[in-house]
Design an enzyme around this catalytic site. Structure first.
Site, short mmCIF file in Angstrom:
data_model
loop_
_atom_site.label_atom_id
_atom_site.label_comp_id
_atom_site.label_asym_id
_atom_site.label_seq_id
_atom_site.Cartn_x
_atom_site.Cartn_y
_atom_site.Cartn_z
N HIS A 251 -6.37 -7.15 -0.24
CA HIS A 251 -6.50 -5.72 -0.53
C HIS A 251 -5.70 -5.37 -1.79
CE1 HIS A 251 -6.96 -6.15 3.90
NE2 HIS A 251 -8.00 -5.36 3.68
N ASP B 121 -2.77 -10.61 -2.06
CA ASP B 121 -3.32 -10.05 -0.84
C ASP B 121 -4.78 -9.67 -1.10
OD1 ASP B 121 -2.12 -8.50 1.88
OD2 ASP B 121 -3.92 -7.60 1.06
N HIS C 206 0.82 -1.23 0.00
CA HIS C 206 0.00 0.00 0.00
C HIS C 206 0.85 1.27 0.00
CE1 HIS C 206 -3.69 -2.14 0.42
NE2 HIS C 206 -3.44 -2.58 1.63
#
Length: 667
Positions: A200, A198, A158
Site C-alpha cells: 500500500h 509495503d 498511513h
C-alpha cells in the site's frame, strides 16, 4: 551503462556483484521486539493482530539468527519527538484513547477514522512502536549498530499529521527520520532514503516530507489508478513533491495485482538504485511491509522471501550499509515470517539464498510504469533521462486477469481468477458467432453481432439489491455509466442505458451478512452478501429495479469482473426458465467474482425477481473461517445507510440497528 541499468541480478542479485564479493564481516545487527505491543488488538479476527510480530519473533528464534544479533526492548516515544510530525491534538487523542473514560466510545470513535480500531492497549502500543523505531535509528546513526530491524506494531506509514488511518496510529518511520534530521544533527545524518515496499502507498510518510529535500521518499505499491487502498491520486507517479522537495518523492504505482520478484527488481535496477546513487544517503530506512508477499490476503502480489532479500541486498550498497527496517504491513503469517527472516540474514551479511519464483520477466505494465516514472523524474535525476534499451523492455510476461476494481465483488485470490485456458475455451464456443459474415449493400463483408442482446432486451426482470446498489444514484452508474460517491473508478455502464422502468422495496427471508476483509472500492472491511438459503427467521430489506435481462447481464458482469468480453450472455433465457425450480444458477464464466451466483427470489406481477450473491460453498467457507467475516468499513456502512434511509425504507435508527445486526450476528 552500469549493471544497475542493465538489470543484471547475477552474484546473488546484487547490482554489479560488488556487494556479493565483499569478504564476510560480522555485522552488529539490532533486533527490537517487545511483547507489550501485542496489547493492541481487536476482538474480531482482524488482519492486523498480535500474531504478526509473534510469528516473526518465533521464526527468528527457531532459525537461531537472534543469537547473532543484539536484542533490544522497546522504549516509549517522547511527546516532543512525535510532535515533529503529528499535531498536539493528535498526540493527546492517541495517548488518551485507551483510558477507561473511553471504554464505551472506542468503537464509535474508531469508526470515525479510515480503517482503525482501538482498545485498552492501543495508546501504549503506539507509543512503544514509535519509540522503538526512534531508538534503533539513533543507535545505527551513532554507529552502535550497523543496522537494525524494529519488529513493531501498530504500523505507521498511513498515519497522517492529524489523524490515524489504515491500521496506523503514529507514523513511526517519519518520527524517527525527523528526529535524526532535526534533533540529532550532531550525528551527521543529513540525507535519508526512505524505501517503502509495503504493497500500500505510504501516504502519511509522503505528506510529511513533501517539500523536504533531505528525505528521498520512494514507494512502490499497488495503485490501480487510485482504486487500491488508500485510494485517490496520492500514490500516482505524478506526485513528486513540491518546492525544494520537488523530485524527492518517487511513486511507482502498479496498475494491477500479481507483481512479483521480477517486477520489483526491475524497478530497483531502473529507478531506485540509479537515483539512490545520485542522492547518496547517510542512512536508509525501510518501511518494511511484507503484504506484497506470496499469499498475503490483502496484497495480492507474489514477492518471495528471496525477492525481498535481493531488494535489501541492493540497498546495502548505500550509507555504508546503515539500514533501519521498521515493520509495516504483512498479514499472511508464514510469508511474513519467512520474508522477515530472509531480510535479517541479509543485514547479517549472509548472501541471499536463491529461491525466487520461476517467473523471470516483468509484466508489460511494469515496463510501462517504469518508463512513465523515469520520464516524469528525468528533469530532477538526469540518470533517468536515457531511454531503456529495447532488448530489456521486450522481456515481459502477459498480464494476469484482474477482477473489477469498481465492483464490490472484486477478488484477489489467483485461484479464483479466470485462467487463460478457460478464456480460450469460452472463445472457442462463441467464436463461430463472431465469424459469421454477410455482405452489405456494397458487397463488403461485415461481422454479424450476436443476437442475444436483442432477444434478452425484450425480457423484463426485477433486479433485487441489498448492498450499495440500494442507493439509486449508485445503481444508475451500472446502467448509465459514471461514478458516484465512494466509487474509486467509473462504471462502463450497460449497452442499453435506458433507466429502470420501475422501483420498489420488498423484504425477503434471507440473511444479510458482511464478509471478506478488503475491497479496492472500500478498503479494509467486509462487503454485503446474501445467504442463498432461505430462513423464516431472517429479513433482508431489498430494493428492486425493473430492468431488461440484457441489462441484468451487464450489471452482473460489472459486479464480478472487468477483463472479460461478453460475447455471449452470462445468464440467458434458458437459465431464466429453469431458475424457478433450481433456485440459483452460478454464472460459471465469471466465477472469479464473489457475486456470480444468480439467486431466484420469486415473482412480482409475473416478472421474475433475481439477485446476485456468493455460492453456498462460499457461505460454508465464511462459517468455517476459511474466508473472513468482517464488519463493513465506515464508508460502505454509510452508503448502505443512505440507501435504506433515502429510499424511506427504514428510519435512521432502524437502518443503523439493521446493519449493525447484520455485521455482528454469527452466520
Amino acid at each position: 551503462m552500469d549493471s544497475s541499468e542493465t538489470g543484471d541480478v547475477s552474484n546473488g542479485g546484487v547490482a554489479g556483484g560488488d556487494a556479493a564479493l565483499l569478504p564476510p564481516k560480522r555485522r552488529r545487527v539490532g533486533l527490537l521486539y517487545d511483547d507489550r505491543m501485542c496489547q493492541h488488538f481487536d476482538s474480531s479476527d482482524h488482519p492486523e493482530n498480535p500474531n504478526r510480530i509473534r510469528s516473526i519473533w518465533k521464526k527468528l528464534q527457531a532459525s537461531g539468527v537472534n543469537q547473532r544479533c543484539e536484542i533490544l526492548s522497546a522504549k516509549e516515544a517522547e511527546d516532543p519527538h512525535i510532535a515533529l510530525v503529528h499535531t498536539k491534538k493528535h498526540i493527546d487523542f492517541i495517548k488518551s484513547i485507551s483510558s477507561p473514560k473511553y471504554d464505551l466510545q472506542r468503537r464509535r470513535l474508531a469508526a470515525s477514522f479510515n480503517s482503525i480500531y482501538f482498545n485498552e492497549g492501543s495508546s501504549d502500543a503506539a507509543c512503544l512502536a514509535a519509540g522503538s523505531v526512534v531508538q534503533v535509528a539513533e543507535k545505527v546513526a551513532k554507529g552502535e549498530l550497523d543496522s537494525a530491524f524494529a519488529i513493531v506494531r501498530p504500523p505507521g506509514h498511513h498515519a497522517e499529521e492529524r489523524e490515524p488511518m489504515g491500521f496506523c496510529l503514529y507514523n513511526n518511520v517519519a518520527i524517527a527520520a525527523s528526529y535524526l534530521l532535526n534533533e540529532r544533527t550532531e550525528l551527521g545524518i543529513k540525507k535519508i532514503l526512505i524505501v517503502d515496499w509495503d504493497v500500500h502507498h505510504g501516504n502519511g510518510t509522503q505528506k510529511m516530507f513533501w517539500d523536504d529535500p533531505r528525505v528521498l521518499f520512494f514507494s512502490v505499491h499497488r495503485h490501480e489508478f487510485g482504486a487500491f487502498y488508500p485510494g485517490g491520486d496520492d500514490g500516482s507517479y505524478e506526485m513528486i513533491g513540491k518546492g525544494p522537495g520537488a523530485g524527492y518523492n518517487i511513486n511507482v504505482p502498479w496498475e494491477s495485482h500479481s507483481c512479483g520478484d521480477a517486477d520489483y527488481l526491475a524497478v530497483w535496477d531502473h529507478i531506485l538504485i540509479p537515483v539512490a546513487k545520485a542522492f547518496d544517503p547517510d542512512l536508509v530506512i525501510v518501511s518494511a511491509g511484507f503484504d506484497a508477499a506470496i499469499n498475503d490476503p490483502l496484497g495480492g502480489c507474489c514477492v518471495s522471501p528471496y525477492g525481498y532479500s535481493v531488494m535489501l541486498s541492493k540497498l546495502m550498497e548505500f550509507a555504508q550499509g546503515r539500514i533501519v527496517m521498521a515493520l509495516e504491513g504483512g498479514y499472511n503469517l508464514t510469508s511474513l515470517a519467512n520474508s522477515a527472516l530472509a531480510c535479517v540474514k541479509v543485514l547479517l551479511n549472509d548472501k541471499p539464498i536463491a529461491g525466487s519464483l520461476e517467473v523471470v520477466d516483468p509484466f508489460e505494465s511494469t515496463w510501462r510504469v517504469i518508463q512513465a516514472v523515469r520520464e516524469r523524474l528525468s528533469a530532477f535525476w538526469p540518470v533517468l533521462a536515457e531511454k531503456l534499451p529495447e532488448e530489456i523492455t521486450s522481456k515481459k510476461r502477459s498480464p494476469v486477469p484482474v477482477a473489477s476494481p469498481e465492483s464490490d465483488g472484486e477478488f484477489d485470490d489467483e485461484a479464483h481468477l479466470i485462467s487463460e485456458e478457460s478464456e480460450s475455451a469460452i472463445d472457442r464456443i462463441v467464436q463461430p458467432l463472431q465469424n459469421l459474415k454477410v455482405e452489405d449493400s456494397h458487397g463488403q463483408a461485415t461481422s454479424v453481432a450476436p443476437s442475444w442482446r436483442s432477444e434478452l432486451s425484450k425480457v423484463d426482470v426485477w433486479y433485487a439489491t441489498y448492498g450499495s446498489n440500494m442507493r439509486e444514484s449508485r445503481f444508475l452508474c451500472y446502467i448509465e455509466g459514471g461514478q458516484d460517491e465512494g466509487m474509486q473508478k467509473r462504471c462502463s455502464g450497460s449497452v442499453d442505458k435506458t433507466r429502470p422502468r420501475g422501483s420498489m422495496w420488498k423484504i425477503f427471508p434471507h440473511r444479510l451478512f458482511f464478509a471478506r476483509d478488503y475491497t479496492a472500492t472500500w478498503g479494509p472491511g467486509g462487503v454485503a452478501f446474501l445467504n442463498p438459503n432461505r430462513s423464516n427467521e431472517d429479513k433482508a430489506h431489498m430494493r428492486l429495479y425493473k430492468i431488461t435481462l440484457e441489462q441484468f447481464n451487464d450489471v452482473l458482469l460489472q459486479e464480478t469482473i472487468s477483463n472479460f468480453t461478453m460475447k455471449s450472455p452470462l445468464f440467458d433465457w434458458i437459465d431464466l426458465q429453469s431458475i424457478e425450480e433450481k433456485k440459483f444458477i452460478p454464472a460459471e464464466a465469471v466465477k472469479s467474482g464473489w457475486y456470480h451466483n444468480v439467486l431466484y427470489l420469486g415473482k412480482e406481477d409475473g416478472v421474475p425477481i433475481l439477485t446476485m450473491t456468493c455460492t453456498l460453498s462460499d457461505v460454508e467457507s465464511f462459517k468455517s473461517g476459511k474466508f473472513p467475516v468482517c464488519p463493513p468499513s465506515k464508508a460502505y456502512f454509510n452508503t448502505l445507510f443512505k440507501g435504506l434511509t433515502e429510499g424511506n425504507q427504514l428510519s435512521e435508527e432502524e437502518a443503523v440497528a439493521y446493519l449493525e445486526q447484520a455485521s455482528s450476528k454469527e452466520l
